[in-house]
Structure formats: structure tokens, C-alpha cells
Design an enzyme around this catalytic site. Structure first.
Site, PDB file in Angstrom:
ATOM      1  N   HIS A 106       0.859  -1.188   0.000  1.00 35.67           N
ATOM      2  CA  HIS A 106       0.000   0.000   0.000  1.00 35.67           C
ATOM      3  C   HIS A 106       0.894   1.237   0.000  1.00 35.67           C
ATOM      4  CE1 HIS A 106      -3.894   1.930   1.781  1.00 35.67           C
ATOM      5  NE2 HIS A 106      -3.176   2.842   1.139  1.00 35.67           N
ATOM      6  N   GLU A 159      -2.672  -1.679  -3.072  1.00 34.31           N
ATOM      7  CA  GLU A 159      -3.759  -0.866  -2.526  1.00 34.31           C
ATOM      8  C   GLU A 159      -3.376   0.590  -2.575  1.00 34.31           C
ATOM      9  OE1 GLU A 159      -5.070  -3.705   1.211  1.00 34.31           O
ATOM     10  OE2 GLU A 159      -3.968  -1.850   1.590  1.00 34.31           O
ATOM     11  N   HIS A 215      -8.160  -4.899   7.777  1.00 34.64           N
ATOM     12  CA  HIS A 215      -7.825  -3.849   8.747  1.00 34.64           C
ATOM     13  C   HIS A 215      -8.054  -4.352  10.164  1.00 34.64           C
ATOM     14  CE1 HIS A 215      -6.495   0.049   9.936  1.00 34.64           C
ATOM     15  NE2 HIS A 215      -6.256   0.287   8.667  1.00 34.64           N
TER      16      HIS A 215
HETATM   17  N1  PXP Z   1      -6.705  -3.034   3.850  1.00 32.94           N
HETATM   18  C1  PXP Z   1      -6.433  -1.732   3.649  1.00 32.94           C
HETATM   19  C2  PXP Z   1      -7.184  -1.009   2.603  1.00 32.94           C
HETATM   20  C3  PXP Z   1      -5.432  -1.085   4.387  1.00 32.94           C
HETATM   21  O1  PXP Z   1      -5.173   0.212   4.179  1.00 32.94           O
HETATM   22  C4  PXP Z   1      -4.720  -1.821   5.343  1.00 32.94           C
HETATM   23  C5  PXP Z   1      -3.613  -1.160   6.110  1.00 32.94           C
HETATM   24  O2  PXP Z   1      -2.619  -0.731   5.237  1.00 32.94           O
HETATM   25  C6  PXP Z   1      -5.037  -3.174   5.518  1.00 32.94           C
HETATM   26  C7  PXP Z   1      -6.045  -3.752   4.760  1.00 32.94           C
HETATM   27  C8  PXP Z   1      -4.334  -4.033   6.519  1.00 32.94           C
HETATM   28  O3  PXP Z   1      -4.625  -3.562   7.806  1.00 32.94           O
HETATM   29  P1  PXP Z   1      -3.752  -4.037   9.040  1.00 32.94           P
HETATM   30  O4  PXP Z   1      -2.369  -3.514   8.809  1.00 32.94           O
HETATM   31  O5  PXP Z   1      -4.440  -3.415  10.216  1.00 32.94           O
HETATM   32  O6  PXP Z   1      -3.781  -5.534   9.057  1.00 32.94           O
END
Ligand code: PXP
Length: 240
Positions: free
Chosen positions: A43, A70, A190
Site C-alpha cells: 500500500h 492498494e 484492517h
Molecule cells: N486493507 C487496507 C485497505 C489497508 O489500508 C490496510 C492497512 O494498510 C489493511 C487492509 C491491513 O490492515 P492491518 O495492517 O491493520 O492488518
């Protein structure tokens, strides 16, 4: 089956803190796959504080499972993705300086913008997923703008899970069902972790993929990366 995509942003953050190449993101991505991860997620944010734009071509080249990029589809991000087509691109509406993504798209308000961006990505045969709150109002809109999948934002689930798991998962289960009914695939991500993942996966129908970074990399400090990935996979190997 729900696939595990490992988000490597936290690994990149450690690397960036010393300005050299330790840990080596390419090697970590290869190792995650070797240890069983079924996808790799990066990301890149505009300030490049963790994944950098320049990481993308390198990770794309070595990924043998599924590469998911992402981010907020600003012109720079879009060019990067179009030049290095991943298997999946997840569109996230986060503001440039945000600490972490914390809300999904309003697919009604941003209909024209999303339709245009998704058409561009699909011209390169990239599967497109859009980040969505577990809010039924935005599901039809996700279909209308041409998305293949939605990624449900699970931050609210994770926060509420500790108080009332059943209540925490309810909206996610119904939005996932609604999405499936109109032919949208369902991903989630997330704040998923070893405590809340299994409950989520068993209660949310047709969950195709979870992308997990922060908790997984934190757990790896204690259990090691290989064990940790196996532990997350075990949570997902769940016979209903
Ligand atoms: N999905 C998205 C769109 C995110 O921005 C993130 C964090 O970068 C994640 C999933 C993964 O979240 P986490 O790091 O809390 O597991």
C-alpha cells in the site's frame, strides 16, 4: 476458502527507518509465499513512509501468488499500477497524510470518478476491489462503478469484537451476503488478528481474501514469520 494476503507495509517501515535495505522487502515477500501466504499486498502512500512506489516493480517481478496493490487512485498511483499491472488493485479513499485507512468509499458520491478509474484498470485486466464500510447503502454502487470485489473495512469490527462479537460482525455478514447476491466478490481487511480472524471468517459468507499487516508482523516478533503465517492460515482453515 479464504486466502491470506500479507501486507508488507510494516516491514517496509522498519527498512525505511535506517535508510538502507534491511529488512529486504523482496526477500521477505518471497519468504512469506514460501511460508504459505497466498498473496502479497503493498500500500504505497503518497509520503512513501512505508511501501515506496519503487518497491512495486520489484515485488511484482517476484510474486508467484497474488499481488495486490492498494491505495488512493491519484494520478501517480494510477500510472504506477497501469505500468506494473498486479493481479488485483484495491482502491482506498484515504487522504494523503492519514495514519491508516479508516473508511471506505461513498460509491454514490464518487460514482463518476470510480467508474472512470476502474475502467482504466480493467483495460489492463486488473481485478479491481474497492474498500467499503459495512454499509448496505454503498454495495449497489460498487457494482455499478464496475468493481469486481469489495474489501470490507474491518476496523470497526475489530474494535467492537472485544465487547460483543455477534453485534460486531452482523453488518459485515449482511453486506457480504448482499454483495455476493449481486456478483461481487468479498475481501476484508484492517485490524484483523489472531483473536478476531476466525470468528470473522466463520460468520461472513463467501469471504475470498483477507489482507493483514500490522498484527501479523507484530506477532512475527514473538513467533517468527513462518510460524505466524501458519497460525493465521490455521485460523482460516475452518470447516463450517
Ligand atoms: N486493507 C487496507 C485497505 C489497508 O489500508 C490496510 C492497512 O494498510 C489493511 C487492509 C491491513 O490492515 P492491518 O495492517 O491493520 O492488518
Amino acid at each position: 476458502m479464504t486466502r491470506l494476503s500479507v501486507n508488507l507495509n510494516k516491514v517496509a517501515l522498519i527498512r525505511n527507518s535506517r535508510g538502507e535495505n534491511l529488512p529486504n522487502l523482496v526477500q521477505v515477500a518471497k519468504d512469506c509465499e514460501q511460508f504459505g501466504a497466498q498473496g502479497i499486498t503493498l500500500h504505497p502512500r503518497p509520503d512513501e513512509r512505508h511501501a515506496r512506489y519503487s518497491d512495486i516493480p520489484q515485488i511484482k517481478e517476484i510474486t508467484q501468488t497474488e499481488f495486490n496493490i492498494e491505495g488512493n487512485p491519484n494520478p501517480r498511483f494510477l500510472k504506477l499500477v497501469m505500468d506494473n499491472p498486479p493481479h488485483q488493485c484495491t482502491l482506498v479513499p484515504d487522504a494523503p497524510g492519514v495514519l491508516t485507512s479508516s473508511e471506505g468509499w461513498d460509491t454514490i458520491k464518487h460514482k463518476d470518478f470510480l467508474t472512470d478509474v476502474i475502467a482504466q484498470l480493467k483495460s489492463k485486466n486488473i481485478r479491481v476491489s474497492i474498500f467499503l464500510d459495512a454499509d448496505e447503502r454503498f454495495v449497489d454502487g460498487a457494482k455499478e462503478v464496475g468493481a469486481d470485489r469489495i474489501e470490507l473495512y474491518t476496523g470497526d469490527y475489530a474494535r467492537n469484537f472485544v465487547k460483543d462479537p455477534e453485534q460486531a460482525v452482523a453488518a459485515h455478514a449482511s453486506v457480504a451476503q448482499l454483495a455476493s447476491n449481486i456478483g461481487l466478490g468479498v475481501n476484508a481487511g484492517h485490524d484483523l488478528n489472531l483473536l478476531n480472524l476466525k470468528y470473522y471468517q466463520t460468520h461472513v459468507p463467501n469471504l475470498l481474501e483477507v489482507s493483514i499487516g500490522h498484527a501479523l508482523i507484530s506477532d512475527a516478533l514473538y513467533y517468527g514469520l513462518e510460524n505466524t503465517i501458519q497460525m493465521y492460515l490455521a485460523q482460516l482453515r475452518n470447516d463450517r
